[in-house]
Motif scaffolding. Structure first.
Motif, PDB file in Angstrom:
ATOM      1  N   ALA A 194       0.669  -1.417   0.035  1.00 21.59           N
ATOM      2  CA  ALA A 194       0.186   0.285  -0.422  1.00 21.59           C
ATOM      3  C   ALA A 194       1.344   1.450  -0.315  1.00 21.59           C
ATOM      4  O   ALA A 194       2.033   1.564   0.424  1.00 21.59           O
ATOM      5  CB  ALA A 194      -0.761  -0.114   1.036  1.00 21.59           C
ATOM      6  N   VAL A 195       1.081   2.375  -0.790  1.00 26.98           N
ATOM      7  CA  VAL A 195       1.503   3.179  -0.614  1.00 26.98           C
ATOM      8  C   VAL A 195       0.847   4.929  -0.950  1.00 26.98           C
ATOM      9  O   VAL A 195      -0.331   4.760  -0.838  1.00 26.98           O
ATOM     10  CB  VAL A 195       1.667   3.803  -2.501  1.00 26.98           C
ATOM     11  CG1 VAL A 195       3.256   4.737  -2.867  1.00 26.98           C
ATOM     12  CG2 VAL A 195       2.274   2.401  -3.093  1.00 26.98           C
ATOM     13  N   ASN A 209       2.756   2.331  12.399  1.00 22.70           N
ATOM     14  CA  ASN A 209       2.104   1.180  11.498  1.00 22.70           C
ATOM     15  C   ASN A 209       2.731   0.356  10.405  1.00 22.70           C
ATOM     16  O   ASN A 209       2.367  -0.813  10.227  1.00 22.70           O
ATOM     17  CB  ASN A 209       1.167   1.955  11.141  1.00 22.70           C
ATOM     18  CG  ASN A 209      -0.059   2.508  12.125  1.00 22.70           C
ATOM     19  OD1 ASN A 209      -0.769   1.793  12.585  1.00 22.70           O
ATOM     20  ND2 ASN A 209      -0.417   3.539  12.675  1.00 22.70           N
ATOM     21  N   HIS A 210       3.877   0.262  11.233  1.00 23.24           N
ATOM     22  CA  HIS A 210       4.768  -0.326  10.567  1.00 23.24           C
ATOM     23  C   HIS A 210       5.428  -0.468   9.416  1.00 23.24           C
ATOM     24  O   HIS A 210       5.404  -1.709   8.218  1.00 23.24           O
ATOM     25  CB  HIS A 210       4.481  -1.826  10.853  1.00 23.24           C
ATOM     26  CG  HIS A 210       3.893  -2.543  12.503  1.00 23.24           C
ATOM     27  ND1 HIS A 210       4.617  -2.989  13.029  1.00 23.24           N
ATOM     28  CD2 HIS A 210       2.554  -2.461  12.985  1.00 23.24           C
ATOM     29  CE1 HIS A 210       4.098  -2.658  14.505  1.00 23.24           C
ATOM     30  NE2 HIS A 210       2.769  -3.518  14.323  1.00 23.24           N
ATOM     31  N   GLY A 211       5.151   0.797   8.259  1.00 21.65           N
ATOM     32  CA  GLY A 211       5.692   0.855   7.589  1.00 21.65           C
ATOM     33  C   GLY A 211       6.796   2.029   6.921  1.00 21.65           C
ATOM     34  O   GLY A 211       7.315   1.726   8.310  1.00 21.65           O
ATOM     35  N   PRO A 229      -2.758  -0.809   8.096  1.00 20.28           N
ATOM     36  CA  PRO A 229      -2.127  -0.362   8.303  1.00 20.28           C
ATOM     37  C   PRO A 229      -1.811   1.390   7.876  1.00 20.28           C
ATOM     38  O   PRO A 229      -1.454   1.893   8.944  1.00 20.28           O
ATOM     39  CB  PRO A 229      -0.790  -1.544   8.114  1.00 20.28           C
ATOM     40  CG  PRO A 229      -1.269  -2.337   8.282  1.00 20.28           C
ATOM     41  CD  PRO A 229      -2.592  -2.330   7.574  1.00 20.28           C
ATOM     42  N   ALA A 230      -1.783   1.194   6.318  1.00 22.66           N
ATOM     43  CA  ALA A 230      -1.909   3.025   5.581  1.00 22.66           C
ATOM     44  C   ALA A 230      -2.886   3.115   6.376  1.00 22.66           C
ATOM     45  O   ALA A 230      -3.094   4.925   5.709  1.00 22.66           O
ATOM     46  CB  ALA A 230      -1.499   1.954   4.434  1.00 22.66           C
ATOM     47  N   LEU A 231      -4.761   2.813   6.924  1.00 26.69           N
ATOM     48  CA  LEU A 231      -5.576   4.063   6.753  1.00 26.69           C
ATOM     49  C   LEU A 231      -5.305   4.239   8.141  1.00 26.69           C
ATOM     50  O   LEU A 231      -5.585   4.920   8.353  1.00 26.69           O
ATOM     51  CB  LEU A 231      -6.733   2.767   6.775  1.00 26.69           C
ATOM     52  CG  LEU A 231      -6.847   2.755   5.147  1.00 26.69           C
ATOM     53  CD1 LEU A 231      -7.974   1.255   4.836  1.00 26.69           C
ATOM     54  CD2 LEU A 231      -7.828   3.358   4.452  1.00 26.69           C
ATOM     55  N   THR A 232      -4.712   3.368   8.816  1.00 26.55           N
ATOM     56  CA  THR A 232      -4.054   4.072  10.150  1.00 26.55           C
ATOM     57  C   THR A 232      -3.672   5.077  10.411  1.00 26.55           C
ATOM     58  O   THR A 232      -4.022   6.343  11.651  1.00 26.55           O
ATOM     59  CB  THR A 232      -4.119   2.547  11.264  1.00 26.55           C
ATOM     60  OG1 THR A 232      -5.151   1.569  11.682  1.00 26.55           O
ATOM     61  CG2 THR A 232      -3.932   3.298  12.835  1.00 26.55           C
ATOM     62  N   ALA A 233      -2.840   4.657   9.967  1.00 27.90           N
ATOM     63  CA  ALA A 233      -1.925   5.816   9.811  1.00 27.90           C
ATOM     64  C   ALA A 233      -1.854   7.086   9.071  1.00 27.90           C
ATOM     65  O   ALA A 233      -1.993   7.917   9.999  1.00 27.90           O
ATOM     66  CB  ALA A 233      -0.066   5.966   9.078  1.00 27.90           C
ATOM     67  N   ALA A 234      -3.047   7.027   8.613  1.00 28.97           N
ATOM     68  CA  ALA A 234      -4.026   8.527   7.460  1.00 28.97           C
ATOM     69  C   ALA A 234      -4.819   9.081   8.577  1.00 28.97           C
ATOM     70  O   ALA A 234      -4.598  10.023   8.868  1.00 28.97           O
ATOM     71  CB  ALA A 234      -3.921   7.627   6.744  1.00 28.97           C
ATOM     72  N   ALA A 271     -12.013  -1.909  -0.084  1.00 31.37           N
ATOM     73  CA  ALA A 271     -12.031  -3.211  -0.412  1.00 31.37           C
ATOM     74  C   ALA A 271     -11.304  -3.545   0.795  1.00 31.37           C
ATOM     75  O   ALA A 271     -12.227  -4.907   1.428  1.00 31.37           O
ATOM     76  CB  ALA A 271     -12.388  -3.951  -1.702  1.00 31.37           C
ATOM     77  N   ALA A 272     -10.405  -3.436   0.725  1.00 29.92           N
ATOM     78  CA  ALA A 272      -9.301  -4.396   2.286  1.00 29.92           C
ATOM     79  C   ALA A 272      -9.977  -3.689   3.396  1.00 29.92           C
ATOM     80  O   ALA A 272      -9.247  -4.378   4.305  1.00 29.92           O
ATOM     81  CB  ALA A 272      -7.316  -3.572   1.202  1.00 29.92           C
ATOM     82  N   GLY A 273     -10.390  -2.392   3.396  1.00 26.39           N
ATOM     83  CA  GLY A 273     -10.356  -1.391   4.750  1.00 26.39           C
ATOM     84  C   GLY A 273     -11.655  -1.692   5.602  1.00 26.39           C
ATOM     85  O   GLY A 273     -11.491  -1.490   5.659  1.00 26.39           O
TER      86      GLY A 273
END
Length: 244
Positions: free
Chosen positions: A42-43, A83-85, A120-125, A207-209
């Motif tokens: 995820a970018v 968030n492990h990015g 994790p990307a959505l959580t960081a955002a 869809a993933a979130g």
């Protein structure tokens, strides 16, 4: 970086770039750890809307401008790392981060559920979007500008996911960390199309979130520059309680 925040690390084999600490540690363990590879990830792009106006207003009085940028970027990097990015690159008043890439740890390569990449990307955002108004309010309070309204800014974010080409490019005496692919272009377009205070994501990220975040259609499918076919984009709402 601000005090207490670890700065970026240089490549060991040349002066050509800076690295997220996690990638620098991987490179120290294994010289091939950052070799260019195709990986699912995820970018995320972040950008501060309105900061160009501040730069123009300040002209040569840039000390406060730089201090605020450092404060934002340091906080953004912490949200990514929590968030492990990994931070791929800082871009003026914004940054690019990658979540789920196997770069630096090939043992994580292979098929992974989309939710492990996107959430994790959505959580960081979500964390950055929650924190940013307070940060911007401090900038206004401390600006001392004749018109403090010039400091009114908003954070925009775009997220997409898919196969990316991630790793080191050897450019003679220099090195550069590449991040290429459709997902990178789409995340960039999502960010450019977002309103201040909005996180805009692709259909695959939605869809993933789903089930962890609320999503709302961001209008009808739209045509994006250099992206084939109309794209349905989604605005991210509040995370569900269990995500917090």
């Amino acid at each position: 970086m601000s005090a207490g925040t670890r700065g970026p690390d240089r490549y060991e084999d040349g002066p050509g770039g800076f690295l997220d600490p996690a990638l620098a540690a991987a490179l120290a363990r294994d010289h091939s750890a950052l070799d260019l590879r195709t990986t699912e990830a995820a970018v995320v792009f972040w950008d501060i809307s309105g900061y160009s106006r501040i730069a123009d207003a300040l002209q040569y009085g840039g000390t406060e401008f730089l201090r605020n940028i450092q404060e934002f970027l340091a906080g953004a990097a912490r949200a990514v790392h929590r968030n492990h990015g990994v931070v791929h690159k800082f871009l003026g008043d914004g940054l690019i981060a990658v979540f789920g890439s196997s770069l630096g740890d090939p043992t994580t390569a292979g098929s992974r559920p989309d939710s492990e990449l996107a959430r994790p990307a959505l959580t960081a955002a979500a964390e950055l979007l929650t924190d940013f108004p307070g940060l911007a309010d401090r900038w206004v309070a401390s600006s001392g500008a004749p018109d403090p309204e010039i400091w009114r800014v908003g954070l925009r974010c775009g997220i997409a996911m898919g196969d990316v080409h991630h790793g080191r490019l050897d450019l003679g005496p220099m090195s550069s960390l590449a991040l290429l692919g459709h997902a990178v272009n789409l995340a960039s377009r999502c960010c450019a199309g977002a309103e201040p205070g909005q996180v805009l994501v692709s259909e695959r990220v939605r869809a993933a979130g789903d089930g962890a975040f609320d999503f709302h259609p961001a209008g009808p499918p739209r045509t994006l520059k250099n992206i084939s076919g109309p794209q349905q984009l989604w605005s991210v709402g509040a995370p569900h309680r269990e995500v917090l």
